[in-house]
Scaffold this active site. Structure first.
Site, PDB file in Angstrom:
ATOM      1  N   GLY A  43     -47.783 -38.321  -0.618  1.00  0.00           N
ATOM      2  CA  GLY A  43     -46.353 -38.346  -0.269  1.00  0.00           C
ATOM      3  C   GLY A  43     -46.011 -37.174   0.624  1.00  0.00           C
ATOM      4  CG  ASN A  44     -43.107 -37.124   3.176  1.00  0.00           C
ATOM      5  OD1 ASN A  44     -41.933 -36.921   2.888  1.00  0.00           O
ATOM      6  ND2 ASN A  44     -43.527 -38.302   3.645  1.00  0.00           N
ATOM      7  CG  HIS A  45     -42.841 -31.137   0.602  1.00  0.00           C
ATOM      8  ND1 HIS A  45     -43.067 -31.038  -0.747  1.00  0.00           N
ATOM      9  CD2 HIS A  45     -43.921 -30.585   1.202  1.00  0.00           C
ATOM     10  CE1 HIS A  45     -44.227 -30.449  -0.959  1.00  0.00           C
ATOM     11  NE2 HIS A  45     -44.765 -30.171   0.214  1.00  0.00           N
ATOM     12  CB  SER A  46     -38.741 -36.627   3.070  1.00  0.00           C
ATOM     13  OG  SER A  46     -37.461 -37.163   3.242  1.00  0.00           O
ATOM     14  CB  ALA A  88     -40.518 -38.242   5.935  1.00  0.00           C
TER      15      ALA A  88
END
Ligand code: CTP
Length: 401
Positions: free
Chosen positions: A211-214, A279
């Site tokens: 995943g990512n930090h969005s 994102a």
């Protein structure tokens, strides 16, 4: 009408029903009066057991109406219904919601509601199971069909001690809603916005993901602002810890890029504007294991490329549609962003910089550069994401309206 103080001189009826949240009506009336609004209060009998009419009378600087009285002002509801620019029913109980949806008229508040010629906004307040009940949902849908505005009842601690949806919107949020509604800045009325927000999670196994930090904050701010300016919004969101407020936002939750792609394809045709602030993960594990991967010294995961949703929708864009993409770059930002405009057939790109303090993932602020399809760019300073949303929408309205 003053656009800086849209509530000044406006006439608003506050309807108060018998919920513990009735104590918040005092704050609601106080805030409105402070804005220069003329306020009249109508209460149900049971509301008067939660908060004294005298309190609301003093705060509103006017008599409070609570009973249909044959001797005195029996037809007040007709006058009030004609007088007001807006009627706000806050808190609105499940009981009053049901009566409104079914045209019942056994008290002054309902008589006023049925006589009202002005827009009506309802702020429900009840326990979570009552709010979730299909009959309540149906009553809310009926009121929306009648062109009433129903604010959502956010999550939080409820009077019962339970935690969940059903809280009345905070008075300051109701005032903000009324202010934007009455400011008449409904620029995007009749426009449909498709907005994506947040990250996507790509499953490795039942426990882990890429995943990512969005945080989704920028996309949610855009959805709220577009709805405030009159748009109908479909918000496709990855996993985030945010709630929507505006009744004109339809929220669709997804987890993976594939799910976001499917939802976007379904809703793109009817959209006038697409804002792709999500994102999206560029890669996904080739295989998502059905069982949890056991600990071992080395693990190799083969990744496949995800569909570039924005690029795909860019190929489907009609002349009537307007597409806004986002770009997150750590170097040569403007050059890469301009390449993305061409590659993805965009009308506008919002360039985020990873380097600026207070900008990007997780922050409540952002620092962006807006670049249009003729490569004209506008650098904005660091500001609240809600304000950035206003600038982005203003750039869109300059192009499409
Ligand atoms: N985007 C998308 N689908 C993907 C990847 C990105 O729709 N699979 C969209 C994002 O929502 C954003 C825009 O494309 O609006 C740009 O995303 P970004 O990650 O900056 O660029 P990429 O195209 O992925 O290129 P790169 O990572 O190489 O910079």
């Amino acid at each position: 009408m003053s656009s800086t103080f849209p509530l000044k001189g406006k006439k608003i009826i506050i309807g108060v029903t018998g919920s513990i949240a009735a104590y918040k009506s005092a704050e609601l009336v106080r805030l409105l009066v402070k804005e220069g609004t003329m306020v009249r209060v109508v209460m149900t009998c049971s509301a008067t057991t939660f908060i004294s009419p005298l309190t609301l009378s003093v705060l509103s600087k006017s008599d409070v109406i609570s009973e249909i009285n044959a001797n005195e002002h029996w037809n007040n509801h007709v006058e009030l219904g004609l007088w007001a620019d807006l009627m706000i029913i806050a808190p609105c109980t499940a009981n009053t919601l049901s009566k409104m949806a079914n045209g019942l008229c056994d008290n002054m508040l309902l008589a006023t509601y049925l006589s009202a010629k002005c827009p009506v906004v309802v702020a429900p307040a009840m326990d979570l199971d009552m709010y979730k009940h299909p009959s309540t949902k149906q009553n809310i849908n009926t009121l929306v069909k009648y062109k009433n505005h129903v604010l959502n009842a956010p999550k939080g601690e409820l009077a019962s001690g339970l935690h969940g949806e059903g809280r009345m919107q905070e008075p300051s949020d109701i005032v903000a809603w009324a202010s934007s509604f009455l400011s008449g800045k409904q620029l995007f009325k009749n426009k449909h916005f498709l907005i994506t927000a947040g990250p996507t999670y790509e499953a490795i196994d039942p426990v882990r993901y890429i995943g990512n930090h969005s945080s989704g904050k920028m996309g949610f701010a855009l959805a709220e602002e577009a709805a405030k300016q009159g748009a109908k919004v479909t918000l496709i969101s990855g996993p985030v810890a945010l709630e929507i407020q505006h009744p004109n936002i339809q929220r669709i939750d997804v987890v993976s890029a594939d799910q976001m792609f499917k939802a976007c394809k379904k809703h793109f045709k009817k959209a006038d504007v697409l804002i792709k602030s999500a994102a999206v993960a560029d890669f996904k594990p080739q295989v998502a294991k059905t069982n949890k991967i056991k600990t071992k010294k080395n693990l190799t995961i083969t990744l496949d490329e995800n569909q570039d949703i924005l690029k795909y929708l860019g190929t489907k864009k009609t002349k009537k549609q307007f597409i806004v993409g986002f770009a997150l770059e750590s170097q040569s930002g403007e050059t890469f962003a301009k390449e993305k405009i061409k590659k993805k057939n965009l009308d506008l790109i919002v360039l985020n910089s990873l380097k600026d303090k207070g900008a990007g993932f997780g922050h409540n602020t952002n620092k962006v550069t807006l670049i249009d399809s003729s490569f004209k760019s506008k650098k904005l300073p660091l500001m609240a994401k809600s304000k950035v949303a206003k600038y982005i929408l203003s750039a869109i309205s300059d192009c499409i309206l």
